[in-house]
Design an enzyme around this catalytic site. Structure first.
Site, PDB file in Angstrom:
ATOM      1  N   HIS A 198      -7.288 -15.367  11.901  1.00 59.29           N
ATOM      2  CA  HIS A 198      -7.243 -14.469  10.989  1.00 59.29           C
ATOM      3  C   HIS A 198      -5.706 -13.178  10.873  1.00 59.29           C
ATOM      4  CE1 HIS A 198      -9.435 -11.079   7.468  1.00 59.29           C
ATOM      5  NE2 HIS A 198      -7.906 -10.798   7.990  1.00 59.29           N
ATOM      6  N   GLU A 199      -5.158 -12.780  11.967  1.00 51.25           N
ATOM      7  CA  GLU A 199      -4.128 -11.870  11.855  1.00 51.25           C
ATOM      8  C   GLU A 199      -2.919 -13.133  11.695  1.00 51.25           C
ATOM      9  OE1 GLU A 199      -4.246  -9.011  11.244  1.00 51.25           O
ATOM     10  OE2 GLU A 199      -6.109  -9.148  11.998  1.00 51.25           O
ATOM     11  N   HIS A 234      -2.286 -13.830   8.215  1.00 52.33           N
ATOM     12  CA  HIS A 234      -1.036 -13.066   8.202  1.00 52.33           C
ATOM     13  C   HIS A 234       0.063 -13.308   8.036  1.00 52.33           C
ATOM     14  CE1 HIS A 234      -4.476 -10.772   5.228  1.00 52.33           C
ATOM     15  NE2 HIS A 234      -5.046  -9.618   6.600  1.00 52.33           N
ATOM     16  N   GLU A 253      -6.910 -10.581   1.778  1.00 53.71           N
ATOM     17  CA  GLU A 253      -7.657 -10.940   3.393  1.00 53.71           C
ATOM     18  C   GLU A 253      -8.672 -12.089   3.137  1.00 53.71           C
ATOM     19  OE1 GLU A 253      -8.725  -8.641   5.583  1.00 53.71           O
ATOM     20  OE2 GLU A 253      -6.109  -8.004   4.619  1.00 53.71           O
TER      21      GLU A 253
END
Length: 387
Positions: free
Chosen positions: A145-146, A149, A196
Site C-alpha cells: 500500500h505504501e 503511494h 487511499e
C-alpha cells in the site's frame, strides 16, 4: 513470477517473496489508481510549471526536519533491523518495479498507523502498533500500500496536505485566510480519500492475497481479535452503512467523512473486494494476466480522457449506490417524481408527496438514525495505516 532463487536487477532487488508472486515490469500507477485519483494526478503532472512551483514550495516545508526526526528518533528498517520488514519492502518494490527502494522507519507508537511522505524522495513510516497488530501477509499488503503511494507520487501531495492543515490551524484567527486554506484542504482530502483506495489496490497487487487485505482492514477497525471477527460479516456492515437510514443519515455520513483524509475501514474493504472480485470489474485479473498500462506510456495520457473517466466513475457510483441521498439524486436526474415531495418524504420518513410520483414510501431507515449531533473524528492522520 518471482521465486526464491531470483536475483532481480536494480537497487534493492536482492530479496524476493517467500512464495511465488507475479511481478509487473514497467507497470504504470494508472493500472491501479481510482479514476478520481488518476485524473487529478494526470492533470498535475501535465501542468506547466508544476515542478518549479513545488521545488519553491519545498523550501517552506519541514521535510528536512522530518527526515532528521525519523533518523534520530525511530528505527530505520534494514537487514540489521526489522529484517522481515526490509524483505517485504524490497519485495514490494520489486513486484511493482519501483527501482529506488524508499527508506522505511518503525516509530514507537501504540496506534496502528503508516504513512508515505516527502517531496524530494518518499519516506515510509510504520508504527509499532501496526507491526504488532498484523500478521506477515497482512503486513505485506500494508507495505505494498505504501509503496503504491510512492509509485503514484502521493507522498508529495500528502506532505502538502499536512503542511496546509497545520497552516490552517495557525491562521485560524484570520477569517478569510482560514476559509481559503480550508477550502483547499477539503478538496485535497476528497482527492486523498480516493488515493487511499488506489493504494489499497496496490497493496493487493503486492500481496496477491485478497483475504489478507480484508483481514488487515478488519483488524484496523476491531483490533487483534481475529477469532472474534468475520470478513463476510464485516463486509455486511459496509452494505448496511451504505444503504441504511434516510436522508438525514446521508447528510450525517457526509459530515462525518469531510474532516477525514481516509475512507472508513468497512468502505475500503468493500471497495477493494469490488475491484478485485466483482464479475463486472475485472481490472485486477487483467493486471494479473499481464495486461496493464506501462510507465513509458504515461506521457501520452490524455487529461481530458482521464477527467471523462473520473466523471463516469462518479456517475456510476451514483447510479449503483444504495445510499438514500444518492438514490434521490439518481431519481431526480432521471426525471422521476416530484422533487419537493421526495425531499419532504425522505427527511420526515413519511410518504408525503409520493403519490404523485407513483412510488410509495414506507418511512424507511427510522431505526438506523443516530443522534443528529454526532460527528466523526476531526481527522484521521492518527488512525490506522492510511485509514
Amino acid at each position: 513470477m518471482t521465486d526464491d532463487n531470483h536475483r532481480g536487477g536494480g537497487e534493492g532487488h536482492e530479496r524476493v517473496p517467500s512464495r511465488q508472486r507475479r511481478r509487473f515490469p514497467g507497470i504504470s500507477s494508472r493500472a491501479y489508481e481510482h479514476p478520481a485519483d488518476r485524473s487529478a494526478l494526470v492533470a498535475l503532472r501535465r501542468l506547466t510549471g508544476f515542478d518549479t512551483v513545488f521545488k519553491a514550495l519545498s523550501g517552506l516545508l519541514p521535510e528536512r526536519s522530518l527526515r532528521l526526526l525519523f533518523l534520530s528518533d525511530s528505527v530505520r528498517v534494514s537487514d540489521a533491523q526489522f529484517a522481515h520488514l526490509n524483505t517485504m519492502l524490497r519485495d514490494a518494490c520489486y513486484i511493482l518495479d519501483l527501482e529506488k527502494v524508499p527508506p522505511m522507519y518503525v516509530n514507537q507508537d501504540p496506534n496502528p498507523n503508516a504513512m508515505c511522505i516527502g517531496l524530494d524522495e518518499p519516506i515510509i513510516v510504520v508504527t509499532t502498533g501496526l507491526v504488532e497488530l498484523l500478521d506477515e501477509e497482512e503486513m505485506r499488503a500494508v507495505v505494498g500500500h505504501e509503496v503504491g503511494h510512492a509509485l503514484s507520487g502521493h507522498s508529495v501531495y500528502r506532505t502538502i496536505l499536512l503542511f496546509l492543515t497545520n497552516l490552517a490551524l495557525k491562521v485560524a484567527w484570520i477569517p478569510l485566510g482560514n476559509v481559503a486554506i480550508m477550502a483547499i484542504v477539503t478538496a485535497l482530502r476528497e482527492w486523498f480519500r480516493k488515493s487511499e483506495l488506489s493504494a489499497d489496490r496496490a497493496g493487493l497487487l503486492v500481496g496477491q492475497d485478497l483475504q489478507a487485505s480484508m483481514r488487515g482492514l478488519m483488524k484496523l477497525a476491531g483490533g487483534n481479535h481475529l477469532h472474534e471477527m468475520n470478513v463476510d460479516a464485516f463486509l455486511e456492515q459496509a452494505e448496511e452503512y451504505e444503504a441504511g437510514g434516510d436522508l438525514r443519515d446521508s447528510v450525517l455520513k457526509i459530515l462525518n467523512v469531510l474532516p477525514r483524509t481516509h475512507p472508513f475501514a468497512t468502505v475500503r474493504a468493500a471497495e477493494l473486494k469490488k475491484w478485485a472480485d466483482s464479475p463486472a470489474a475485472r481490472d485486477y485479473q487483467r493486471i494479473m494476466d499481464g495486461h496493464y498500462p506501462r510507465r513509458d506510456e504515461d506521457k501520452d495520457t490524455s487529461v481530458s480522457d482521464s477527467f471523462r473517466q473520473s466523471a463516469s466513475s462518479y456517475a456510476d457510483d451514483v447510479r449503483s449506490s444504495k445510499d438514500p441521498l444518492m438514490k434521490l439524486v439518481n431519481d431526480i436526474a432521471g426525471g422521476a417524481g416530484d422533487l419537493g415531495g421526495k425531499l419532504r418524504g425522505k427527511f420526515t420518513g413519511q410518504g408525503g408527496g409520493q403519490g404523485r410520483s407513483g412510488q410509495g414510501q414506507s418511512g424507511q431507515g427510522q431505526s438506523g438514525q443516530g443522534p443528529s449531533g454526532q460527528n466523526g473524528p476531526d481527522d484521521d492522520d492518527s488512525t490506522p495505516y492510511d485509514k
